[in-house]
Design a protein around this motif. Structure first.
Motif, PDB file in Angstrom:
ATOM      1  N   LEU A   1       2.663  -4.802   9.903  1.00 50.10           N
ATOM      2  CA  LEU A   1       3.709  -5.586   9.251  1.00 50.10           C
ATOM      3  C   LEU A   1       3.137  -6.610   8.287  1.00 50.10           C
ATOM      4  N   CYS A   2       2.027  -7.210   8.652  1.00 49.99           N
ATOM      5  CA  CYS A   2       1.383  -8.169   7.751  1.00 49.99           C
ATOM      6  C   CYS A   2       0.991  -7.473   6.448  1.00 49.99           C
ATOM      7  N   TYR A   3       0.346  -6.328   6.564  1.00 47.09           N
ATOM      8  CA  TYR A   3      -0.039  -5.551   5.384  1.00 47.09           C
ATOM      9  C   TYR A   3       1.203  -5.117   4.588  1.00 47.09           C
ATOM     10  N   TYR A   4       2.226  -4.673   5.312  1.00 42.81           N
ATOM     11  CA  TYR A   4       3.449  -4.194   4.671  1.00 42.81           C
ATOM     12  C   TYR A   4       4.135  -5.314   3.880  1.00 42.81           C
ATOM     13  N   ILE A   5       4.241  -6.477   4.487  1.00 47.38           N
ATOM     14  CA  ILE A   5       4.869  -7.628   3.828  1.00 47.38           C
ATOM     15  C   ILE A   5       4.117  -7.993   2.559  1.00 47.38           C
ATOM     16  N   HIS A   6       2.799  -8.075   2.640  1.00 45.55           N
ATOM     17  CA  HIS A   6       2.001  -8.420   1.461  1.00 45.55           C
ATOM     18  C   HIS A   6       2.079  -7.339   0.382  1.00 45.55           C
ATOM     19  N   GLY A   7       2.369  -6.102   0.792  1.00 46.03           N
ATOM     20  CA  GLY A   7       2.408  -5.003  -0.166  1.00 46.03           C
ATOM     21  C   GLY A   7       3.714  -4.872  -0.934  1.00 46.03           C
ATOM     22  N   ASN A   8       4.718  -5.665  -0.587  1.00 50.39           N
ATOM     23  CA  ASN A   8       6.025  -5.560  -1.246  1.00 50.39           C
ATOM     24  C   ASN A   8       5.969  -5.653  -2.768  1.00 50.39           C
ATOM     25  N   PRO A   9       5.290  -6.626  -3.346  1.00 51.94           N
ATOM     26  CA  PRO A   9       5.255  -6.733  -4.814  1.00 51.94           C
ATOM     27  C   PRO A   9       4.565  -5.541  -5.475  1.00 51.94           C
ATOM     28  N   VAL A  10       3.570  -4.957  -4.803  1.00 51.50           N
ATOM     29  CA  VAL A  10       2.880  -3.781  -5.340  1.00 51.50           C
ATOM     30  C   VAL A  10       3.822  -2.587  -5.335  1.00 51.50           C
TER      31      VAL A  10
ATOM     32  N   LYS B   1      -0.172  -5.595  -9.475  1.00 43.82           N
ATOM     33  CA  LYS B   1      -1.108  -4.484  -9.311  1.00 43.82           C
ATOM     34  C   LYS B   1      -1.844  -4.565  -7.982  1.00 43.82           C
ATOM     35  N   GLU B   2      -2.078  -5.785  -7.503  1.00 42.09           N
ATOM     36  CA  GLU B   2      -2.685  -5.982  -6.190  1.00 42.09           C
ATOM     37  C   GLU B   2      -1.975  -7.115  -5.484  1.00 42.09           C
ATOM     38  N   VAL B   3      -2.103  -7.142  -4.177  1.00 34.76           N
ATOM     39  CA  VAL B   3      -1.329  -8.099  -3.380  1.00 34.76           C
ATOM     40  C   VAL B   3      -1.648  -9.545  -3.731  1.00 34.76           C
ATOM     41  N   THR B   4      -2.900  -9.835  -4.054  1.00 37.81           N
ATOM     42  CA  THR B   4      -3.266 -11.216  -4.374  1.00 37.81           C
ATOM     43  C   THR B   4      -2.845 -11.629  -5.778  1.00 37.81           C
ATOM     44  N   GLY B   5      -2.282 -10.685  -6.531  1.00 37.08           N
ATOM     45  CA  GLY B   5      -1.814 -11.007  -7.874  1.00 37.08           C
ATOM     46  C   GLY B   5      -0.404 -11.563  -7.897  1.00 37.08           C
ATOM     47  N   TYR B   6       0.223 -11.647  -6.743  1.00 37.06           N
ATOM     48  CA  TYR B   6       1.589 -12.145  -6.653  1.00 37.06           C
ATOM     49  C   TYR B   6       1.578 -13.544  -6.048  1.00 37.06           C
ATOM     50  N   ALA B   7       2.213 -14.485  -6.732  1.00 40.55           N
ATOM     51  CA  ALA B   7       2.116 -15.897  -6.342  1.00 40.55           C
ATOM     52  C   ALA B   7       2.909 -16.250  -5.093  1.00 40.55           C
TER      53      ALA B   7
END
Length: 200
Positions: free
Chosen positions: A116-125, A131-137
């Motif tokens: 779920l942690c991975y899934y939540i962070h992957g929403n913007p991608v 393009k990557e999870v850390t690219g979303y503020a």
């Protein structure tokens, strides 16, 4: 029609999801995201809730949290009412902002918690806005990748502990998961929990 059952226990992990009314935006501008996160931090403190991951999308949000007390409804209702009041005043609107009751699912074990942690962070991608999870503020992904970059109320130790405390390992494992385009929500049981049938 009766409302769906809401199961609340102390020391329990949940996935929480809430959408804008008629799927309309709940954030119009950066200050709205900032205010929501400020209120989320106050929710964590006021109701003794641990926030382990979050993502704020234009018309919905996801939270991965743990309740220390059996007070999930009170905590999320306070967050929703507080933000709606502020949002309506700021944007000179009235009425409901969120679509009905928030959704919440219990999490069976570490495997589902991690996914779920991975899934939540992957929403913007998945939505094609990063393009990557850390690219979303507006998610907790950056706080996991870079120590000290997240809000003080965010709890990262539990999730990082599952990667041996290594931020690098966590980011690599997360990138692999996001590329697989999997969703732990496929294993949602009875609309109540994420886990196996035996967990019921």
């Amino acid at each position: 029609m009766a409302r769906p059952l809401r199961i609340e226990y102390p020391d329990t992990f949940y996935h929480v999801l809430s959408r804008g009314n008629e799927q309309r935006p709940i954030y119009y501008e950066p200050d709205d995201y900032v205010k929501f996160l400020e209120l989320l931090g106050k929710t964590a403190e006021k109701f003794q809730v641990e926030i382990h991951a979050y993502v704020l999308m234009a018309n919905h949000y996801h939270l991965l949290l743990r309740t220390r007390q059996g007070n999930l409804s009170r905590a999320i209702q306070w967050l929703g009412v507080s933000y709606t009041g502020w949002f309506n005043r700021r944007h000179k609107r009235s009425g409901h902002l969120f679509q009905g009751r928030f959704k919440s699912f219990l999490i069976q074990d570490d495997r589902y918690f991690t996914a779920l942690c991975y899934y939540i962070h992957g929403n913007p991608v998945r939505a094609g806005i990063a393009k990557e999870v850390t690219g979303y503020a507006w998610s907790s992904a950056r706080a996991y990748a870079d120590k000290g970059s997240g809000p003080r109320w965010l709890t990262t130790e539990t999730m990082l502990g599952m990667s041996g405390g290594s931020r690098r390992k966590f980011c690599l494992e997360q990138a692999v998961y996001v590329k697989r385009k999997e969703s732990p929500l496929k294993e949602l049981r009875h609309g109540l929990y994420l886990g196996g049938e035996e967990y019921a």
